[in-house]
Design a protein around this motif. Structure first.
Motif, short mmCIF file in Angstrom:
data_model
loop_
_atom_site.label_atom_id
_atom_site.label_comp_id
_atom_site.label_asym_id
_atom_site.label_seq_id
_atom_site.Cartn_x
_atom_site.Cartn_y
_atom_site.Cartn_z
N THR A 1 0.85 -1.21 0.00
CA THR A 1 0.00 0.00 0.00
C THR A 1 0.88 1.25 0.00
OG1 THR A 1 -1.59 -1.23 1.33
CG2 THR A 1 -1.91 1.17 1.16
N TRP A 2 1.90 1.24 0.84
CA TRP A 2 2.79 2.39 0.93
C TRP A 2 3.50 2.62 -0.40
CZ3 TRP A 2 7.67 2.84 4.55
CH2 TRP A 2 8.07 4.18 4.61
N ALA A 3 3.93 1.56 -1.06
CA ALA A 3 4.65 1.68 -2.34
C ALA A 3 3.74 2.32 -3.40
CB ALA A 3 5.14 0.31 -2.80
N VAL A 4 2.48 1.87 -3.40
CA VAL A 4 1.54 2.43 -4.39
C VAL A 4 1.35 3.93 -4.14
CG1 VAL A 4 -0.87 2.40 -5.12
CG2 VAL A 4 0.36 0.25 -4.86
N LEU A 5 1.18 4.28 -2.85
CA LEU A 5 0.98 5.69 -2.49
C LEU A 5 2.20 6.54 -2.89
CD1 LEU A 5 -0.72 5.35 1.02
CD2 LEU A 5 -1.77 6.27 -1.05
N ARG A 6 3.40 6.03 -2.63
CA ARG A 6 4.63 6.78 -2.97
C ARG A 6 4.74 6.99 -4.48
NH1 ARG A 6 7.42 10.06 -0.32
NH2 ARG A 6 9.41 9.46 -1.20
N LEU A 7 4.41 5.95 -5.24
CA LEU A 7 4.48 6.06 -6.70
C LEU A 7 3.48 7.09 -7.21
CD1 LEU A 7 5.01 2.33 -7.70
CD2 LEU A 7 6.45 4.23 -8.45
N ARG A 8 2.33 7.14 -6.61
CA ARG A 8 1.30 8.08 -7.08
C ARG A 8 1.66 9.52 -6.73
NH1 ARG A 8 -4.64 5.62 -6.93
NH2 ARG A 8 -5.07 7.83 -7.09
N LEU B 1 13.62 2.98 -6.42
CA LEU B 1 13.43 2.30 -5.14
C LEU B 1 11.96 1.96 -4.93
CD1 LEU B 1 15.75 4.29 -2.67
CD2 LEU B 1 16.10 1.99 -3.55
N GLN B 2 11.09 2.88 -5.31
CA GLN B 2 9.64 2.67 -5.14
C GLN B 2 9.16 1.49 -5.96
OE1 GLN B 2 8.13 6.51 -6.21
NE2 GLN B 2 9.03 7.50 -4.42
N ARG B 3 9.64 1.42 -7.21
CA ARG B 3 9.22 0.29 -8.08
C ARG B 3 9.74 -1.03 -7.54
NH1 ARG B 3 11.02 3.36 -12.52
NH2 ARG B 3 9.39 4.80 -13.09
N ALA B 4 10.99 -1.02 -7.06
CA ALA B 4 11.58 -2.24 -6.50
C ALA B 4 10.76 -2.69 -5.28
CB ALA B 4 13.04 -1.98 -6.10
N ALA B 5 10.41 -1.72 -4.41
CA ALA B 5 9.62 -2.05 -3.21
C ALA B 5 8.26 -2.61 -3.62
CB ALA B 5 9.45 -0.80 -2.36
N LEU B 6 7.68 -2.04 -4.66
CA LEU B 6 6.37 -2.50 -5.14
C LEU B 6 6.43 -3.96 -5.55
CD1 LEU B 6 3.44 -1.60 -6.05
CD2 LEU B 6 4.43 -1.39 -8.33
N SER C 1 7.04 -6.32 -2.58
CA SER C 1 5.80 -6.43 -1.78
C SER C 1 4.79 -7.31 -2.49
CB SER C 1 5.18 -5.06 -1.53
OG SER C 1 6.11 -4.21 -0.93
N VAL C 2 4.66 -7.14 -3.78
CA VAL C 2 3.72 -7.97 -4.55
C VAL C 2 4.10 -9.44 -4.40
CG1 VAL C 2 3.08 -8.63 -6.91
CG2 VAL C 2 2.97 -6.23 -6.23
N ALA C 3 5.41 -9.72 -4.52
CA ALA C 3 5.88 -11.11 -4.39
C ALA C 3 5.57 -11.64 -3.00
CB ALA C 3 7.39 -11.16 -4.65
N ALA C 4 5.80 -10.81 -1.96
CA ALA C 4 5.55 -11.24 -0.57
C ALA C 4 4.07 -11.52 -0.36
CB ALA C 4 6.04 -10.16 0.39
N VAL C 5 3.22 -10.64 -0.87
CA VAL C 5 1.75 -10.81 -0.72
C VAL C 5 1.29 -12.07 -1.45
CG1 VAL C 5 -0.49 -9.86 -1.38
CG2 VAL C 5 1.22 -8.39 -0.29
N VAL C 6 1.80 -12.27 -2.64
CA VAL C 6 1.41 -13.47 -3.42
C VAL C 6 1.80 -14.73 -2.68
CG1 VAL C 6 2.02 -14.78 -5.51
CG2 VAL C 6 1.38 -12.37 -5.71
#
Lengths: 156, 113
Positions: free
Chosen positions: A114-121, A129-134, A137-142
């Motif tokens: 969620t934080w990564a999406v907010l930072r990118l927006r 760094l934001q894209r890498a975190a995104l 995080s997606v991998a971790a959630v999956v």
């Protein structure tokens, strides 16, 4: 005639054009060139009379302002500012990696996503760094969701 | 494509005209109009008189010439350009190198023409 006194309109127009043509030249060279050419013109007007005819002769001697600009040195290029390191984005990526490592705690991964999406927006900070975190995080959630689903299937 | 006389002159001027200005000052200080009149004849060294002035500014910034303002008998104070020791040393090296270069170019052109 001094260089500060107003010269015939033709010469004043020439110097205005010259000033424009020298935009982008080395600033000191720009200033010195215009000053020196004014001095040359002032001397000619003192010697041959302060008239439009003398002004025409001076301009003919000087040549086109484009030639003078072409002979001048370009101003040094200003280097692009280095991308500012955003510490928020560094923590975001660290949190995302922690979420991936501790995938059994999916809330952390979801929070980081969620934080990564907010930072990118926000279109600010370090986009890499934001894209890498995104993606981390997606991998971790999956992985978390996948494990949870498997557990649910076994229970059922 | 055949080059024009002007395009050949443009290339030849690069790297040589600076030293011609220094040579002009070797015999003594001179002001801008004076240098322009001495070197501007025939439009060989300078296509346009105005192109002398950015060059003079560069020479001053390089430390090869200095300037002083002196009163003039006919009008506003004149800015005189003086050759510095560094400028003189640079001119000496150029002159020696140019003599060798020009001799070789002349010989090459004579052989092939």
């Amino acid at each position: 005639m001094s260089t500060t006194e107003r010269m015939p309109e033709l010469l004043e127009a020439y110097f205005a054009d010259l000033d424009r043509a020298l935009t982008g030249s080395d600033p000191r060279e720009h200033a010195e060139t215009v000053q020196a050419m004014r001095e040359h013109a002032a001397e000619m007007l003192s010697l041959h009379g302060n008239s439009e005819q003398t002004a025409e002769r001076v301009i003919a001697d000087f040549g086109p302002v484009e030639d003078v600009a072409a002979a001048s040195t370009a101003a040094p290029a200003v280097p692009a500012p280095a991308a500012a390191r955003s510490w928020a984005d560094v923590w975001l990526l660290a949190g995302s990696v922690a979420g991936l490592v501790f995938y059994v705690f999916p809330l952390l991964s979801i929070a980081m996503l969620t934080w990564a999406v907010l930072r990118l927006r926000q279109h600010a900070g370090n986009r890499s760094l934001q894209r890498a975190a995104l993606w981390v995080s997606v991998a971790a959630v999956v992985i978390s969701v996948g494990l949870f689903t498997l557990r649910l299937i076994r229970v059922l | 494509m055949t080059p024009s006389r002007e395009s050949v002159l443009t290339q030849l001027r690069k790297g040589t005209v600076d030293y011609c200005v220094l040579a002009c000052l070797r015999s003594g200080p001179a002001y801008g109009l004076e240098i322009a009149e001495r070197l501007g004849e025939g439009k060989i060294l300078f296509a346009s008189g105005g192109t002398l002035y950015p060059l003079l500014s560069r020479l001053r910034q390089q430390g090869w010439v200095t300037t002083t303002l002196e009163p003039s008998p006919v009008g506003p104070p004149r800015r005189y350009y003086h050759l510095t020791g560094e400028g003189e040393a640079a001119l000496k090296i150029f002159t020696h190198t140019w003599n060798v270069f020009a001799a070789d170019v002349t010989a090459a052109i004579k052989e092939t023409s």
